[in-house]
Design an enzyme around this catalytic site. Structure first.
Site: not given
Ligand SMILES: [Fe+2]
Ligand SMILES: [Fe+2]
Length: 360
Positions: A125, A239
Site C-alpha cells: 500500500y 489470517h
Molecule cells: Fe491480516
Molecule cells: Fe494485512
C-alpha cells in the site's frame, strides 16, 4: 538429615509446569510433543503462499486513473487512504496482544509469519500510494487519514477501542494492561480482541475495501491494484482462518467462556463494524455509481457479517445475501492467473479455499 516436609511440590513441576490450555499464561517452548499440529500446518501453508510487492505491476493503473470520473477518483483516494494504515494497526495488535497470549510455540510460528505478511501488505500500500498520489501534500494527507477523514477515523477508533480491551477496568484510561489471562473475564476480553481483529477488521473492513477494488476490476480498470489485492485477500483469508482456529481450540478447551454475554457482545461488535463501514461507504459512493452504492454495500456487508457469526458458531444477525457477483468471479479468475504464473512458488491445495463461502 533429609527433609520430611511433603507439602512442597518438586521444583520441576512448579517452575516448568506445562500449560494445560492455549490461553494459560506463559511462553511454552516445546514443539515435541506438539500440542497443536494444526497451527503448525497453517504456518507451513502460509510459507508456500509467498509473494513480493515487486511482482505487482502498477503501470497500467496510472493511465486508468486519468480515465476515472470525479466520483470514482474520490472513491480511490479514500480507499488508498484507508489502506495506508489498516495493516499497520493489525500488525500492532498482533505483537501487543495475540503473540503474547496465545501460548503455543507452533501458533507463534504462524503469528511470526503473519507479521511478515502484514509488513508486505504495508509495503504494497505504501508503493500504491507513492504511485497513485505523486503529489507530496496529497500523500501526506492520505497517511494522516486516521486523524483527518471522519469515516476513516471512526474505523480506526473502533480498532483502537478493541485493542484497549486488554486494559484493566473495562479499558478505562490509565488502567493497567492485563499482563496474564488469569480469570475467565480476562480470557473473554482477549477473545473479543481476537474476534474483533479477525471478524471485523480483517474480515469486514478489509472485505469492504476489496469489494470496491473488484468492482473496478470487473470494469477492466486498475489491474495492478486488483492483482496485489488478490494476494492480500488470500493472506487475509488465511489470517482469519487461523484466528477462528484459535477460537475453536479455546472453545473446545474452555467451553464455559462462550456464554450468552459473549455471543451478545460479538454480535453487537459486528453491528458496530457494519455501521462504521457503511459510513465509509456513504463517503466513498456519495449519490452512488453504476453498480456500486451504499445500499448494495449494506447488503454485502451484512452478508459478510452473517458469515463471520456463523463461522464463530453464533446465529446470523441479518439474513442478507451478497449482491456482488464480481466478488466471486474476480477472485477465481485471479487465482487461476496466479497458479498459471507461479506453479512452483505456490503449492497450497486449493480445495475449499477458493469457494465463495470460504473466502467470502
Ligand atoms: Fe491480516
Ligand atoms: Fe494485512
Amino acid at each position: 538429615m533429609p527433609s520430611t516436609d511433603t507439602t512442597a511440590a518438586p521444583a520441576a513441576t512448579t517452575a516448568h509446569a506445562p500449560a494445560r490450555n492455549l490461553l494459560d499464561p506463559g511462553f511454552e517452548l516445546t514443539l515435541r510433543p506438539m500440542r497443536y499440529p494444526h497451527f503448525y500446518e497453517r504456518y507451513r501453508d502460509a510459507i508456500k503462499n509467498t509473494w513480493t510487492v515487486e511482482e505487482v505491476d502498477l503501470h497500467s493503473d496510472v493511465s486508468d486513473l486519468a480515465k476515472l470520473s470525479a466520483g470514482e477518483q474520490h472513491m480511490i483516494s479514500r480507499l488508498v487512504a484507508f489502506f495506508a494504515t489498516g495493516d499497520s494497526i493489525v500488525a500492532n495488535n498482533l505483537v501487543l496482544t495475540l503473540y503474547k497470549h496465545i501460548n503455543s510455540p507452533e501458533a507463534r510460528l504462524y503469528l511470526s509469519r503473519q507479521l511478515f505478511e502484514e509488513a508486505v501488505h504495508v509495503q504494497f500500500y505504501l508503493t500504491l500510494l507513492d504511485t497513485y498520489l505523486p503529489d507530496h501534500d496529497e500523500r501526506v494527507e492520505a497517511f494522516a487519514a486516521v486523524e483527518n477523514i471522519p469515516s476513516i477515523r471512526e474505523k480506526a477508533q473502533f480498532c483502537f477501542r478493541w485493542m484497549a480491551a486488554l486494559e484493566g477496568a473495562d479499558g478505562a484510561e490509565g488502567a493497567e494492561r492485563i499482563d496474564q489471562l488469569e480469570s475467565a473475564s480476562d480470557r473473554r476480553r482477549f477473545l473479543l480482541n481476537l474476534i474483533c481483529f479477525a471478524a471485523c477488521i480483517e474480515g469486514l473492513f478489509f472485505y469492504g475495501a476489496f469489494a470496491y477494488v473488484y468492482w473496478f476490476r470487473s470494469r477492466g480498470l486498475l489491474h495492478g491494484l486488483a492483482t496485489g489485492t488478490n494476494w492480500v485477500f488470500r493472506d487475509e483469508s488465511m489470517h482469519m482462518a487461523f484466528a477462528f482456529d484459535v477460537v475453536d481450540t479455546v472453545r473446545a478447551e474452555e467451553p464455559e467462556l462462550f456464554d450468552d454475554a459473549l455471543e451478545q457482545e460479538v454480535t453487537s461488535m459486528l453491528e458496530e463494524a457494519v455501521e462504521a463501514e457503511l459510513q465509509f461507504a456513504r463517503d466513498l459512493c456519495g449519490e452512488g455509481l453504476p453498480g456500486m452504492n451504499t445500499e448494495s454495500m449494506r447488503a454485502y456487508l451484512e452478508a459478510v457479517a452473517d458469515q463471520r457469526l456463523l463461522r464463530l458458531g453464533f446465529p446470523a444477525r441479518y439474513g442478507s445475501s451478497n449482491p456482488f457477483s464480481f466478488m466471486e468471479l474476480q477472485n477465481v479468475q485471479e487465482l487461476t492467473n496466479f497458479f498459471e504464473r507461479r506453479p512452483s512458488a505456490y503449492q497450497v491445495a486449493v480445495e475449499g479455499s477458493v469457494s465463495f463461502d470460504d473466502d467470502f
